[in-house]
Write a protein that holds these residues in place. Sequence first.
Motif, PDB file in Angstrom:
ATOM      1  N   THR A  50       0.827  -1.220   0.000  1.00  0.00           N
ATOM      2  CA  THR A  50       0.000   0.000   0.000  1.00  0.00           C
ATOM      3  C   THR A  50       0.859   1.268   0.000  1.00  0.00           C
ATOM      4  O   THR A  50       0.394   2.321  -0.421  1.00  0.00           O
ATOM      5  CB  THR A  50      -0.982   0.029   1.194  1.00  0.00           C
ATOM      6  OG1 THR A  50      -0.246   0.088   2.422  1.00  0.00           O
ATOM      7  CG2 THR A  50      -1.890  -1.183   1.192  1.00  0.00           C
ATOM      8  N   TYR A 107       0.691   5.499  -2.059  1.00  0.00           N
ATOM      9  CA  TYR A 107       1.020   6.854  -1.587  1.00  0.00           C
ATOM     10  C   TYR A 107       2.242   7.409  -2.313  1.00  0.00           C
ATOM     11  O   TYR A 107       2.318   8.598  -2.604  1.00  0.00           O
ATOM     12  CB  TYR A 107       1.233   6.850  -0.064  1.00  0.00           C
ATOM     13  CG  TYR A 107      -0.040   6.546   0.684  1.00  0.00           C
ATOM     14  CD1 TYR A 107      -0.982   7.541   0.931  1.00  0.00           C
ATOM     15  CD2 TYR A 107      -0.342   5.251   1.092  1.00  0.00           C
ATOM     16  CE1 TYR A 107      -2.176   7.248   1.591  1.00  0.00           C
ATOM     17  CE2 TYR A 107      -1.525   4.949   1.750  1.00  0.00           C
ATOM     18  CZ  TYR A 107      -2.434   5.951   1.992  1.00  0.00           C
ATOM     19  OH  TYR A 107      -3.622   5.666   2.627  1.00  0.00           O
ATOM     20  N   ARG A 108       3.195   6.516  -2.605  1.00  0.00           N
ATOM     21  CA  ARG A 108       4.373   6.967  -3.363  1.00  0.00           C
ATOM     22  C   ARG A 108       3.950   7.425  -4.762  1.00  0.00           C
ATOM     23  O   ARG A 108       4.427   8.446  -5.269  1.00  0.00           O
ATOM     24  CB  ARG A 108       5.399   5.819  -3.481  1.00  0.00           C
ATOM     25  CG  ARG A 108       6.140   5.544  -2.186  1.00  0.00           C
ATOM     26  CD  ARG A 108       6.977   4.272  -2.276  1.00  0.00           C
ATOM     27  NE  ARG A 108       7.656   4.005  -1.026  1.00  0.00           N
ATOM     28  CZ  ARG A 108       8.916   4.349  -0.748  1.00  0.00           C
ATOM     29  NH1 ARG A 108       9.655   4.914  -1.674  1.00  0.00           N
ATOM     30  NH2 ARG A 108       9.450   4.115   0.430  1.00  0.00           N
ATOM     31  N   ALA A 119       5.426  10.624  -0.265  1.00  0.00           N
ATOM     32  CA  ALA A 119       4.322   9.746   0.126  1.00  0.00           C
ATOM     33  C   ALA A 119       3.873  10.053   1.548  1.00  0.00           C
ATOM     34  O   ALA A 119       2.678  10.131   1.838  1.00  0.00           O
ATOM     35  CB  ALA A 119       4.773   8.285   0.030  1.00  0.00           C
ATOM     36  N   ALA A 136       0.208  11.395   2.533  1.00  0.00           N
ATOM     37  CA  ALA A 136      -0.523  10.435   3.376  1.00  0.00           C
ATOM     38  C   ALA A 136      -1.138  11.087   4.610  1.00  0.00           C
ATOM     39  O   ALA A 136      -1.955  10.472   5.297  1.00  0.00           O
ATOM     40  CB  ALA A 136       0.420   9.307   3.800  1.00  0.00           C
ATOM     41  N   ARG A 164      -6.333   9.764   1.812  1.00  0.00           N
ATOM     42  CA  ARG A 164      -6.485   8.434   2.417  1.00  0.00           C
ATOM     43  C   ARG A 164      -7.852   7.849   2.079  1.00  0.00           C
ATOM     44  O   ARG A 164      -7.979   6.664   1.788  1.00  0.00           O
ATOM     45  CB  ARG A 164      -6.288   8.492   3.939  1.00  0.00           C
ATOM     46  CG  ARG A 164      -4.942   9.046   4.369  1.00  0.00           C
ATOM     47  CD  ARG A 164      -4.627   8.674   5.806  1.00  0.00           C
ATOM     48  NE  ARG A 164      -4.236   7.279   5.916  1.00  0.00           N
ATOM     49  CZ  ARG A 164      -3.002   6.824   5.718  1.00  0.00           C
ATOM     50  NH1 ARG A 164      -2.019   7.630   5.438  1.00  0.00           N
ATOM     51  NH2 ARG A 164      -2.750   5.532   5.827  1.00  0.00           N
ATOM     52  N   ARG A 214       0.828   0.938   6.919  1.00  0.00           N
ATOM     53  CA  ARG A 214       0.920   1.552   8.243  1.00  0.00           C
ATOM     54  C   ARG A 214      -0.378   1.381   9.033  1.00  0.00           C
ATOM     55  O   ARG A 214      -0.373   1.374  10.249  1.00  0.00           O
ATOM     56  CB  ARG A 214       1.192   3.069   8.138  1.00  0.00           C
ATOM     57  CG  ARG A 214       2.431   3.465   7.359  1.00  0.00           C
ATOM     58  CD  ARG A 214       3.692   3.058   8.099  1.00  0.00           C
ATOM     59  NE  ARG A 214       4.904   3.557   7.464  1.00  0.00           N
ATOM     60  CZ  ARG A 214       5.411   3.095   6.322  1.00  0.00           C
ATOM     61  NH1 ARG A 214       4.813   2.121   5.679  1.00  0.00           N
ATOM     62  NH2 ARG A 214       6.540   3.597   5.837  1.00  0.00           N
ATOM     63  N   ASP A 215      -1.502   1.297   8.306  1.00  0.00           N
ATOM     64  CA  ASP A 215      -2.823   1.326   8.959  1.00  0.00           C
ATOM     65  C   ASP A 215      -3.690   0.159   8.502  1.00  0.00           C
ATOM     66  O   ASP A 215      -4.912   0.254   8.539  1.00  0.00           O
ATOM     67  CB  ASP A 215      -3.531   2.639   8.616  1.00  0.00           C
ATOM     68  CG  ASP A 215      -3.782   2.793   7.114  1.00  0.00           C
ATOM     69  OD1 ASP A 215      -3.063   2.140   6.314  1.00  0.00           O
ATOM     70  OD2 ASP A 215      -4.708   3.532   6.742  1.00  0.00           O
ATOM     71  N   ARG A 261      10.369  10.493   8.781  1.00  0.00           N
ATOM     72  CA  ARG A 261       9.194   9.872   8.173  1.00  0.00           C
ATOM     73  C   ARG A 261       8.378   9.141   9.248  1.00  0.00           C
ATOM     74  O   ARG A 261       7.158   9.255   9.286  1.00  0.00           O
ATOM     75  CB  ARG A 261       9.643   8.910   7.071  1.00  0.00           C
ATOM     76  CG  ARG A 261       8.585   8.567   6.104  1.00  0.00           C
ATOM     77  CD  ARG A 261       9.135   8.569   4.708  1.00  0.00           C
ATOM     78  NE  ARG A 261      10.075   7.496   4.441  1.00  0.00           N
ATOM     79  CZ  ARG A 261       9.715   6.272   4.051  1.00  0.00           C
ATOM     80  NH1 ARG A 261       8.440   5.972   3.915  1.00  0.00           N
ATOM     81  NH2 ARG A 261      10.619   5.370   3.770  1.00  0.00           N
ATOM     82  N   ASP A 301       4.585   9.875  10.248  1.00  0.00           N
ATOM     83  CA  ASP A 301       3.587   8.806  10.128  1.00  0.00           C
ATOM     84  C   ASP A 301       2.931   8.479  11.475  1.00  0.00           C
ATOM     85  O   ASP A 301       1.757   8.124  11.537  1.00  0.00           O
ATOM     86  CB  ASP A 301       4.241   7.519   9.567  1.00  0.00           C
ATOM     87  CG  ASP A 301       4.732   7.693   8.130  1.00  0.00           C
ATOM     88  OD1 ASP A 301       4.330   8.684   7.481  1.00  0.00           O
ATOM     89  OD2 ASP A 301       5.509   6.834   7.655  1.00  0.00           O
ATOM     90  N   ARG A 303       0.657  11.787  12.855  1.00  0.00           N
ATOM     91  CA  ARG A 303      -0.449  12.358  12.089  1.00  0.00           C
ATOM     92  C   ARG A 303      -1.780  12.002  12.760  1.00  0.00           C
ATOM     93  O   ARG A 303      -1.901  10.986  13.450  1.00  0.00           O
ATOM     94  CB  ARG A 303      -0.407  11.901  10.631  1.00  0.00           C
ATOM     95  CG  ARG A 303      -0.755  10.468  10.450  1.00  0.00           C
ATOM     96  CD  ARG A 303      -0.765  10.085   8.979  1.00  0.00           C
ATOM     97  NE  ARG A 303      -0.951   8.675   8.871  1.00  0.00           N
ATOM     98  CZ  ARG A 303      -0.227   7.844   8.132  1.00  0.00           C
ATOM     99  NH1 ARG A 303       0.742   8.296   7.375  1.00  0.00           N
ATOM    100  NH2 ARG A 303      -0.487   6.559   8.128  1.00  0.00           N
TER     101      ARG A 303
HETATM  102  O1   DC Z   1       5.869   1.573   3.092  1.00  0.00           O
HETATM  103  P1   DC Z   1       6.489   2.772   2.329  1.00  0.00           P
HETATM  104  O2   DC Z   1       7.807   3.193   2.897  1.00  0.00           O
HETATM  105  O3   DC Z   1       6.543   2.538   0.869  1.00  0.00           O
HETATM  106  O4   DC Z   1       5.444   3.982   2.560  1.00  0.00           O
HETATM  107  C1   DC Z   1       5.680   5.281   2.094  1.00  0.00           C
HETATM  108  C2   DC Z   1       4.848   6.274   2.896  1.00  0.00           C
HETATM  109  O5   DC Z   1       3.457   6.087   2.585  1.00  0.00           O
HETATM  110  C3   DC Z   1       4.938   6.140   4.415  1.00  0.00           C
HETATM  111  O6   DC Z   1       5.980   6.940   4.951  1.00  0.00           O
HETATM  112  C4   DC Z   1       3.586   6.595   4.889  1.00  0.00           C
HETATM  113  C5   DC Z   1       2.665   6.308   3.743  1.00  0.00           C
HETATM  114  N1   DC Z   1       1.814   5.132   3.982  1.00  0.00           N
HETATM  115  C6   DC Z   1       0.692   5.299   4.752  1.00  0.00           C
HETATM  116  O7   DC Z   1       0.456   6.381   5.275  1.00  0.00           O
HETATM  117  N2   DC Z   1      -0.179   4.272   4.930  1.00  0.00           N
HETATM  118  C7   DC Z   1       0.054   3.068   4.388  1.00  0.00           C
HETATM  119  N3   DC Z   1      -0.819   2.073   4.566  1.00  0.00           N
HETATM  120  C8   DC Z   1       1.229   2.865   3.607  1.00  0.00           C
HETATM  121  C9   DC Z   1       2.112   3.919   3.442  1.00  0.00           C
END
Ligand code: DC
Length: 205
Positions: free
Chosen positions: A31, A35-36, A81, A85, A91, A113-114, A163, A167, A170
């Motif tokens: 996921t 966001y990227r 991202a 995010a 979202r 993350r979520d 980061r 994350d 937020r």
């Molecule tokens: O897993 P990643 O490093 O590719 O994620 C990049 C950014 O995307 C991370 O810093 C926060 C956001 N992200 C998010 O908020 N919720 C998710 N489910 C996945 C990523």
Amino acid sequence: MIIAIDGPAAAGKGTLARQIADHFKLNYLDTGSLYRGVGLNVLKNGGDPANEDDALKAAKALKHDDLTDCNLRTAEAGQLASVVAQIPAVRAEILEFQRRFANKPPGAVLDGRDIGTVVCPDADVKIFVTASDEERARRRHAELIARKEPCDYEMVLEDLRNRDRRDTERVIAPLIPATDAHLLDTSKLDIEAAFQAAIDIINGS
Ligand code: DC
């Protein structure tokens, strides 16, 4: 079956989630790549990633091809991202896609993350993957060097901590383990040992 894998940047979630999906013959969704992709799209459009209108427009325009962009895994895309995010409308735009993906037969492994807290709160198994800041920075640094992206270890460590802070702090869907998540610290585990530990968690659930 739905398996949720959450955790901070560079904890090893992606490798683990892909291996688990292969093992159980489930679909797999990274996921973070969504966001990227949104972050890179904002940049391509000359917009501001922190601006809700710019970011939402980029999220609505996200296409499958954007997820194969060769810049998707760069440190810059990671930071972009993390900024887009933070925007609730972004979202919300991405949420339904993730849920539809998760519920498609035969089920899926999603990493992010979520996933365990918001996207799939009823997931069959939730694993929160962590590793020390230093170990995560070491892994990410090695990954960037292998891709010939110039970087230095201290900067990678600072980038990860920034980061993680964004994350975790937020307001919407912060990075936090679900109350029913299994914690898996991979600091001292290689890929094979982390995979085995995850399989034990899943089989024991
Ligand atoms: O897993 P990643 O490093 O590719 O994620 C990049 C950014 O995307 C991370 O810093 C926060 C956001 N992200 C998010 O908020 N919720 C998710 N489910 C996945 C990523």
